[in-house]
Design an enzyme around this catalytic site. Sequence first.
Site, PDB file in Angstrom:
ATOM      1  N   CYS A 132       0.812  -1.222   0.000  1.00  0.00           N
ATOM      2  CA  CYS A 132       0.000   0.000   0.000  1.00  0.00           C
ATOM      3  C   CYS A 132       0.842   1.267   0.000  1.00  0.00           C
ATOM      4  O   CYS A 132       0.410   2.294  -0.540  1.00  0.00           O
ATOM      5  CB  CYS A 132      -0.979  -0.011   1.169  1.00  0.00           C
ATOM      6  SG  CYS A 132      -0.277   0.240   2.819  1.00  0.00           S
ATOM      7  N   ASP A 133       2.043   1.242   0.563  1.00  0.00           N
ATOM      8  CA  ASP A 133       2.919   2.417   0.562  1.00  0.00           C
ATOM      9  C   ASP A 133       3.156   2.935  -0.856  1.00  0.00           C
ATOM     10  O   ASP A 133       3.344   4.140  -1.085  1.00  0.00           O
ATOM     11  CB  ASP A 133       4.293   2.103   1.155  1.00  0.00           C
ATOM     12  CG  ASP A 133       4.285   1.231   2.377  1.00  0.00           C
ATOM     13  OD1 ASP A 133       3.327   0.465   2.572  1.00  0.00           O
ATOM     14  OD2 ASP A 133       5.256   1.282   3.144  1.00  0.00           O
ATOM     15  N   ALA A 134       3.182   1.995  -1.811  1.00  0.00           N
ATOM     16  CA  ALA A 134       3.505   2.342  -3.200  1.00  0.00           C
ATOM     17  C   ALA A 134       2.538   3.366  -3.770  1.00  0.00           C
ATOM     18  O   ALA A 134       2.887   4.108  -4.698  1.00  0.00           O
ATOM     19  CB  ALA A 134       3.498   1.083  -4.066  1.00  0.00           C
ATOM     20  N   LEU A 135       1.332   3.451  -3.212  1.00  0.00           N
ATOM     21  CA  LEU A 135       0.333   4.360  -3.763  1.00  0.00           C
ATOM     22  C   LEU A 135       0.643   5.814  -3.439  1.00  0.00           C
ATOM     23  O   LEU A 135       0.122   6.718  -4.107  1.00  0.00           O
ATOM     24  CB  LEU A 135      -1.059   3.978  -3.265  1.00  0.00           C
ATOM     25  CG  LEU A 135      -1.540   2.595  -3.720  1.00  0.00           C
ATOM     26  CD1 LEU A 135      -2.947   2.324  -3.218  1.00  0.00           C
ATOM     27  CD2 LEU A 135      -1.463   2.435  -5.245  1.00  0.00           C
TER      28      LEU A 135
END
Length: 383
Positions: free
Chosen positions: A171-174
């Site tokens: 989710c960090d990638a978003l």
Amino acid sequence: MTRHFIRTATALTFAIALLHAPTATAAGQSPSAAPPQAAPLSAAITPQAVLAAMERVADWQLANPSRHRPDDWTQAVGYTGFMALAGVSNDTRYRDAMVRMGEKNGWKLGPNHYHADDHVVGQTYAELSIALRDPKMIAPMRAHFDDILANPRTGSLEFTVKGNQDRWSWCDALFMAPPAWLRLWSITGDKRYVDFAVREWWVTSDYLYDKDEHLYYRDSNAFAAREANGKKVFWGRGNGWVMGGLVRMLQYIPAAHPARAKFEQQYREMAARIAGLQQADGLWRSSLLDPASYPMKESSGSALYTYALAWGVNAGLLDRATYEPAVRKAWTALVGNVNPDGRLTHVQPIGLAPKVFDEQATEVYGVGAFLLAGSEVYRLARR
């Protein structure tokens, strides 16, 4: 310290790729004399107090450089905050330092070609290119993204599968990647960039977003995990990354774009859920659904939520009467986590799940989140 306080003379190395000129020793003062004690920061929600807090924290970071790679995600999240500060401060040092950083990096993204963490630095390059109208600042990023478009990855997002991080499988990638793609689209008008960012966002969302809880799992390893109280594991900063990413997408998606309504819906769903999980002291905990197991304050995720909620109030997407009290309470608590010298404390170290940590811990990405939050609280205060 703010620019209204004397800065100690320090020979700085390449900080977060920032240059910060030292000042001369005050007349008659011995070089070994202790620096003057900083005055306590005010937690008042006024433009002057908010800006003073932002500059104090930023100047501490400049004087205490992070040792991470200059194009690393940790540094690059810090840069997003310095750009936000540059947008509200009359002090040109902050944007000038970002230009020097970009020049030293050769305007290149990180070395891991497909990895979202190595794309976040492109957000700052693009914002500088927009402000200064200099196409050279985005040229390497454009070539980099064009190669990804020509050679896309279509593999599994399952976190145990080799190569999964060639896509946005956590989710960090978003926060890290898609806002860079949208900023490049806004400059070039090349529709391929926005199409890619929107498509891949919803691939990740369909995989990691819990539609009942209105929260994101950090990655597939969290699907079966449970907290000590039996509830699902939803990491505080991880969901902060998503909320911040939603804001940074919505800043650039036009009102008439067919994807706009869907992004707004997810943003409002998450905002309502996050606001309901704010703790009595105004902050959020490392574990959103089991705060009792991780009772220590946490600044980085809390700052990202403050940023996201304040932006929504300012943009008219969230009801002011409902959300502004939460923003004010959160900012007051965040300022309480800043030492008199400007060091931001209570930042959970690099990780991927809730954890216990030293309350004096700090990191440059936490500073970036604090500055992002401050920029929107500053705008709220001006209203």
